[in-house]
Design a protein around this motif. Structure first.
Motif, PDB file in Angstrom:
ATOM      1  N   THR A   1      28.472 -38.841  48.374  1.00  0.00           N
ATOM      2  CA  THR A   1      27.608 -37.544  47.925  1.00  0.00           C
ATOM      3  C   THR A   1      27.319 -36.964  49.253  1.00  0.00           C
ATOM      4  OG1 THR A   1      25.602 -39.138  48.018  1.00  0.00           O
ATOM      5  CG2 THR A   1      26.487 -38.451  45.831  1.00  0.00           C
ATOM      6  N   GLN A   2      27.003 -37.614  50.495  1.00  0.00           N
ATOM      7  CA  GLN A   2      26.699 -37.302  51.775  1.00  0.00           C
ATOM      8  C   GLN A   2      27.940 -36.678  52.107  1.00  0.00           C
ATOM      9  OE1 GLN A   2      25.881 -40.377  54.738  1.00  0.00           O
ATOM     10  NE2 GLN A   2      25.658 -38.964  56.363  1.00  0.00           N
ATOM     11  N   ALA A   3      29.092 -37.155  51.998  1.00  0.00           N
ATOM     12  CA  ALA A   3      30.606 -36.455  52.674  1.00  0.00           C
ATOM     13  C   ALA A   3      30.954 -35.232  51.908  1.00  0.00           C
ATOM     14  CB  ALA A   3      31.554 -37.503  52.555  1.00  0.00           C
ATOM     15  N   TYR A   4      30.698 -35.286  50.488  1.00  0.00           N
ATOM     16  CA  TYR A   4      31.227 -33.881  49.822  1.00  0.00           C
ATOM     17  C   TYR A   4      30.497 -32.839  49.155  1.00  0.00           C
ATOM     18  CZ  TYR A   4      35.664 -36.611  50.020  1.00  0.00           C
ATOM     19  OH  TYR A   4      36.915 -37.177  50.726  1.00  0.00           O
ATOM     20  N   ILE A   5      29.088 -33.203  49.445  1.00  0.00           N
ATOM     21  CA  ILE A   5      27.991 -32.006  48.970  1.00  0.00           C
ATOM     22  C   ILE A   5      28.245 -30.889  49.924  1.00  0.00           C
ATOM     23  CG2 ILE A   5      25.654 -31.656  49.132  1.00  0.00           C
ATOM     24  CD1 ILE A   5      25.281 -33.653  47.250  1.00  0.00           C
TER      25      ILE A   5
ATOM     26  N   ILE B   1      18.892 -42.077  37.829  1.00  0.00           N
ATOM     27  CA  ILE B   1      18.532 -40.842  38.426  1.00  0.00           C
ATOM     28  C   ILE B   1      19.685 -40.067  39.169  1.00  0.00           C
ATOM     29  CG2 ILE B   1      16.949 -39.993  40.196  1.00  0.00           C
ATOM     30  CD1 ILE B   1      14.941 -41.870  39.458  1.00  0.00           C
ATOM     31  N   GLY B   2      20.597 -41.070  39.789  1.00  0.00           N
ATOM     32  CA  GLY B   2      21.808 -40.300  40.265  1.00  0.00           C
ATOM     33  C   GLY B   2      22.705 -39.849  39.374  1.00  0.00           C
ATOM     34  N   VAL B   3      22.929 -40.508  38.255  1.00  0.00           N
ATOM     35  CA  VAL B   3      23.690 -40.019  37.257  1.00  0.00           C
ATOM     36  C   VAL B   3      23.372 -38.578  36.661  1.00  0.00           C
ATOM     37  CG1 VAL B   3      24.535 -40.329  34.798  1.00  0.00           C
ATOM     38  CG2 VAL B   3      24.612 -42.283  36.368  1.00  0.00           C
ATOM     39  N   ILE B   4      21.963 -38.466  36.623  1.00  0.00           N
ATOM     40  CA  ILE B   4      21.350 -37.288  36.091  1.00  0.00           C
ATOM     41  C   ILE B   4      21.830 -36.052  37.238  1.00  0.00           C
ATOM     42  CG2 ILE B   4      19.256 -35.842  35.854  1.00  0.00           C
ATOM     43  CD1 ILE B   4      17.831 -38.614  34.653  1.00  0.00           C
ATOM     44  N   GLY B   5      21.646 -36.558  38.380  1.00  0.00           N
ATOM     45  CA  GLY B   5      21.982 -35.761  39.529  1.00  0.00           C
ATOM     46  C   GLY B   5      23.423 -34.972  39.384  1.00  0.00           C
ATOM     47  N   CYS B   6      24.180 -36.063  39.083  1.00  0.00           N
ATOM     48  CA  CYS B   6      25.823 -35.582  39.146  1.00  0.00           C
ATOM     49  C   CYS B   6      26.070 -34.706  37.940  1.00  0.00           C
ATOM     50  CB  CYS B   6      26.413 -36.926  39.058  1.00  0.00           C
ATOM     51  SG  CYS B   6      26.660 -37.931  40.567  1.00  0.00           S
TER      52      CYS B   6
ATOM     53  N   LEU C   1      39.454 -21.835  40.183  1.00  0.00           N
ATOM     54  CA  LEU C   1      39.563 -22.985  39.384  1.00  0.00           C
ATOM     55  C   LEU C   1      39.802 -24.353  40.408  1.00  0.00           C
ATOM     56  CD1 LEU C   1      41.535 -22.590  36.061  1.00  0.00           C
ATOM     57  CD2 LEU C   1      39.080 -22.657  36.621  1.00  0.00           C
ATOM     58  N   CYS C   2      40.449 -23.938  41.487  1.00  0.00           N
ATOM     59  CA  CYS C   2      40.699 -25.106  42.399  1.00  0.00           C
ATOM     60  C   CYS C   2      39.580 -25.588  43.169  1.00  0.00           C
ATOM     61  CB  CYS C   2      41.821 -24.766  43.504  1.00  0.00           C
ATOM     62  SG  CYS C   2      43.593 -24.660  42.639  1.00  0.00           S
ATOM     63  N   ARG C   3      38.407 -24.574  43.288  1.00  0.00           N
ATOM     64  CA  ARG C   3      37.010 -24.578  44.045  1.00  0.00           C
ATOM     65  C   ARG C   3      36.490 -25.683  43.046  1.00  0.00           C
ATOM     66  NH1 ARG C   3      35.829 -18.246  45.140  1.00  0.00           N
ATOM     67  NH2 ARG C   3      37.681 -17.975  46.604  1.00  0.00           N
ATOM     68  N   GLU C   4      36.564 -25.850  41.813  1.00  0.00           N
ATOM     69  CA  GLU C   4      35.678 -26.830  41.266  1.00  0.00           C
ATOM     70  C   GLU C   4      36.019 -28.346  41.529  1.00  0.00           C
ATOM     71  OE1 GLU C   4      33.444 -25.974  38.914  1.00  0.00           O
ATOM     72  OE2 GLU C   4      33.509 -23.992  39.994  1.00  0.00           O
ATOM     73  N   TYR C   5      36.986 -28.407  42.433  1.00  0.00           N
ATOM     74  CA  TYR C   5      37.363 -29.755  42.569  1.00  0.00           C
ATOM     75  C   TYR C   5      36.339 -30.657  43.207  1.00  0.00           C
ATOM     76  CZ  TYR C   5      40.237 -33.637  45.082  1.00  0.00           C
ATOM     77  OH  TYR C   5      40.382 -34.779  45.534  1.00  0.00           O
ATOM     78  N   PHE C   6      35.582 -29.864  44.215  1.00  0.00           N
ATOM     79  CA  PHE C   6      34.495 -30.865  44.773  1.00  0.00           C
ATOM     80  C   PHE C   6      33.298 -31.106  43.750  1.00  0.00           C
ATOM     81  CE2 PHE C   6      36.622 -29.131  48.428  1.00  0.00           C
ATOM     82  CZ  PHE C   6      37.130 -30.226  49.118  1.00  0.00           C
ATOM     83  N   ARG C   7      33.188 -30.386  42.732  1.00  0.00           N
ATOM     84  CA  ARG C   7      32.310 -30.447  41.800  1.00  0.00           C
ATOM     85  C   ARG C   7      32.758 -31.610  40.749  1.00  0.00           C
ATOM     86  NH1 ARG C   7      28.826 -26.808  39.215  1.00  0.00           N
ATOM     87  NH2 ARG C   7      29.912 -24.846  39.879  1.00  0.00           N
ATOM     88  N   ASP C   8      33.867 -31.769  40.612  1.00  0.00           N
ATOM     89  CA  ASP C   8      34.426 -32.843  39.587  1.00  0.00           C
ATOM     90  C   ASP C   8      34.351 -34.088  40.692  1.00  0.00           C
ATOM     91  OD1 ASP C   8      35.061 -30.985  37.499  1.00  0.00           O
ATOM     92  OD2 ASP C   8      37.128 -30.855  38.211  1.00  0.00           O
ATOM     93  N   ILE C   9      34.585 -34.141  41.787  1.00  0.00           N
ATOM     94  CA  ILE C   9      34.474 -35.194  42.502  1.00  0.00           C
ATOM     95  C   ILE C   9      33.107 -35.930  42.394  1.00  0.00           C
ATOM     96  CG2 ILE C   9      34.373 -36.098  44.800  1.00  0.00           C
ATOM     97  CD1 ILE C   9      37.313 -35.963  43.714  1.00  0.00           C
ATOM     98  N   LEU C  10      31.991 -35.025  42.573  1.00  0.00           N
ATOM     99  CA  LEU C  10      30.676 -35.503  42.478  1.00  0.00           C
ATOM    100  C   LEU C  10      30.184 -35.894  41.078  1.00  0.00           C
ATOM    101  CD1 LEU C  10      29.416 -32.856  44.756  1.00  0.00           C
ATOM    102  CD2 LEU C  10      29.368 -35.106  45.340  1.00  0.00           C
ATOM    103  N   PHE C  11      30.921 -35.504  40.235  1.00  0.00           N
ATOM    104  CA  PHE C  11      30.467 -35.875  38.628  1.00  0.00           C
ATOM    105  C   PHE C  11      31.092 -37.109  38.455  1.00  0.00           C
ATOM    106  CE2 PHE C  11      31.542 -35.620  34.243  1.00  0.00           C
ATOM    107  CZ  PHE C  11      30.186 -35.648  33.870  1.00  0.00           C
TER     108      PHE C  11
ATOM    109  N   VAL D   1      33.354 -39.323  40.203  1.00  0.00           N
ATOM    110  CA  VAL D   1      33.554 -40.336  41.263  1.00  0.00           C
ATOM    111  C   VAL D   1      32.112 -40.974  41.551  1.00  0.00           C
ATOM    112  CG1 VAL D   1      34.343 -41.092  43.633  1.00  0.00           C
ATOM    113  CG2 VAL D   1      35.612 -39.432  42.215  1.00  0.00           C
ATOM    114  N   CYS D   2      31.279 -39.998  42.156  1.00  0.00           N
ATOM    115  CA  CYS D   2      29.662 -40.471  42.427  1.00  0.00           C
ATOM    116  C   CYS D   2      29.031 -40.832  41.099  1.00  0.00           C
ATOM    117  CB  CYS D   2      29.098 -39.339  43.138  1.00  0.00           C
ATOM    118  SG  CYS D   2      29.743 -38.971  44.598  1.00  0.00           S
ATOM    119  N   GLY D   3      29.117 -40.157  39.995  1.00  0.00           N
ATOM    120  CA  GLY D   3      28.409 -40.500  38.920  1.00  0.00           C
ATOM    121  C   GLY D   3      29.297 -41.773  38.375  1.00  0.00           C
ATOM    122  N   GLY D   4      30.363 -42.002  38.341  1.00  0.00           N
ATOM    123  CA  GLY D   4      31.041 -43.250  38.088  1.00  0.00           C
ATOM    124  C   GLY D   4      30.449 -44.434  38.868  1.00  0.00           C
TER     125      GLY D   4
END
Length: 505
Positions: A291-295, A347-352, A438-448, A450-453
């Motif tokens: 989250t620190q790296a990709y936000i 709480i972290g999952v809710i954020g993702c 659509l490619c810009r959504e890549y980092f949104r998906d990473i946070l959801f 990978v970080c949520g997982g």
């Protein structure tokens, strides 16, 4: 394992008739503050390392992009390899003269601090005497200092973490020390952002960083090293370690009279809780670091927000983490360690989820909504990190003789997992994020995903610890069952008092 009758009697001898064990002494506030200062140098250097290394090498000294990545990768691997090495020898250092007189944890901390101070400044300076050399030659120059820096960083980190179970047997006090430590980490990170804004922000937010900014990065580095050196000096002055603390060959006796055998390195690999706590720590570090790296990339690439948000949103996350760290001791005492961690994961999952379904580009209020996301993610990450470190201290329990090895193994998992995750994520970044919406959504998906997982993995791993009592050894339970004789009465095996939680049983 087989013991004769006399050894078994000695093994389980208890001083129960001497009355109830006295409560562990509370640490003075000066000791807690001094302990927190012991990792400030590492925290300051780490913030510069992860946030500005690639920017400095690419924009300021015009280093090759691939070689810049090699420098970062070399550091991560050096840290990962040095961590278990330092952990093992930190536990075995009783016979060294410095360790015998000064304490083995503080001795290794001193060695690590001096290594960091001697190497880190050269990473953020131009190659001395070789500025005109080709990139391959400069790569060798920088890699040498990076390896020394990461060795020192690992020595400081492991010895500092290993001091927690050495300083106190009280679980609440250990939680308090971990909270103080994390609070210092947050303040250190905030300091780096503020110092950077002071030196780079005065030129105007729209100016690009270039070779002329090498003086500014030098000044930022000098501030970080100066503050860190002063904090380390105060740590060594305020924190006292017993240099004659006994690590018996076969074990040690708790204040309640219960005898514990020494844990050898191979013994840890036979403990189920070792692997479960490892998963808890691994998932925590994945969530916090990714989250620190990709936000920041999510803010600029996905949401197309101004560059101001790249500095402000991480600051909000750190401040939220600091506020959470203050309340962690009380929350752990009220609801227990395990439930606290699971709540942090949720709480972290809710954020993702909020990142995935909310904060749409070019919508009204996205600039305000993202602050809420930052607070939720910061609170979740802080709760997970503090509680996972406290759980690791509980796992070690009275077996301080091998505590550094345990912390080293956890840190090795951290470095390998994060390194692999970043490499995979970087490999699949779309090349046309500037033109493809659509490619810009890549980092949104990473946070959801990978970080949520990672947060979900942490919650499941902690749930797997419910049948176990951290600090209680499966080996000891097997030995007691095997050695029990009719007519003998044995005391309860000493375990972490934290596990006698008011809500969890």
């Amino acid at each position: 394992m087989s013991l004769d009758h006399e050894e078994a009697s000695t093994y389980w001898t208890s001083m129960a008739d001497s009355g109830p064990a006295p409560a562990p002494p509370r640490l003075r506030r000066s000791q807690k503050v001094g302990y927190a200062l012991g990792h400030v140098l590492n925290d300051l250097c780490s913030s510069m390392w992860f946030t500005y290394l690639l920017l400095y090498f690419h924009k300021v000294i015009r280093f090759d992009n691939f070689y810049s990545g090699v420098v970062l990768f070399t550091g991560q691997m050096a840290d990962g390899l040095a961590t278990p090495f330092v952990g093992y020898f930190s536990d075995q250092g009783d016979d060294l003269t410095l360790c015998h007189k000064y304490g083995k944890r503080k001795s290794w901390h001193l060695v690590g601090t001096l290594s960091v101070l001697a190497s880190f400044p050269f990473i953020f300076l131009r190659c001395i005497g070789c500025q005109t050399a080709d990139d391959e030659a400069q790569l060798v120059y920088y890699a040498a200092f990076v390896i020394i820096f990461q060795f020192g960083w690992a020595a400081t980190q492991i010895s500092h973490l290993s001091l927690i179970p050495d300083l106190t047997d009280c679980q609440n006090e250990r939680t308090g020390l971990t909270a103080y430590r994390y609070g210092a980490t947050v303040l250190s990170s905030i300091s780096i952002y503020l110092i950077t804004w002071l030196f780079l922000g005065t030129a105007g937010g729209d100016d690009m960083i270039g070779p002329e900014d090498d003086v500014q990065f030098r000044n930022i580095m000098l501030c970080a090293v100066g503050l860190g050196a002063a904090a380390s000096a105060l740590f060594h002055y305020l924190v006292q370690e017993d240099p004659h603390q006994e690590n018996r060959l076969n074990g040690s006796v708790r204040p309640d009279g219960t005898f514990h055998r020494r844990m050898l390195v191979l013994d840890w690999f036979k403990e189920p809780t070792f692997y479960l706590v490892g998963l808890v720590y691994l998932s925590t570090r994945l969530f916090v670091n990714l989250t620190q790296a990709y936000i920041p990339l999510y803010l600029q690439v996905t949401l197309q927000l101004p560059s101001t948000f790249v500095a402000v949103i991480p600051l909000v996350m750190y401040v939220s983490g600091l506020a959470t760290s203050i309340a962690m001791k009380w929350v752990n005492r009220v609801v227990g360690r395990k439930l606290t961690f699971i709540l942090g994961c949720l709480i972290g999952v809710i954020g993702c989820i909020w990142i995935k379904v909310g904060c749409q580009m070019n919508t009204n209020g996205v600039g305000i909504e993202i602050y809420g996301v930052a607070v939720v993610v910061g609170v979740g990450g802080s709760t997970m990190l503090i509680t996972s470190l406290s759980s690791t201290a509980d796992l070690i329990g009275i077996n301080n003789d091998s505590g550094a090895f345990v912390y080293g193994a956890m840190s090795l998992l951290d470095k390998i997992s994060n390194g692999v995750a970043v490499i995979v994520i970087q490999q699949f970044i779309p090349s046309n994020t500037d033109t493809c919406i659509l490619c810009r959504e890549y980092f949104r998906d990473i946070l959801f995903f990978v970080c949520g997982g990672a947060a979900l993995l942490g919650a499941l791993s902690m749930a797997g610890l419910y049948p176990f009592t951290l600090g209680q050894r499966a080996r000891d339970l097997r030995a007691r069952a095997y050695e029990s004789l009719p007519g003998n009465s044995y005391p309860e095996i000493g375990a972490s008092s934290e596990e006698r939680e008011p809500i969890l049983s």
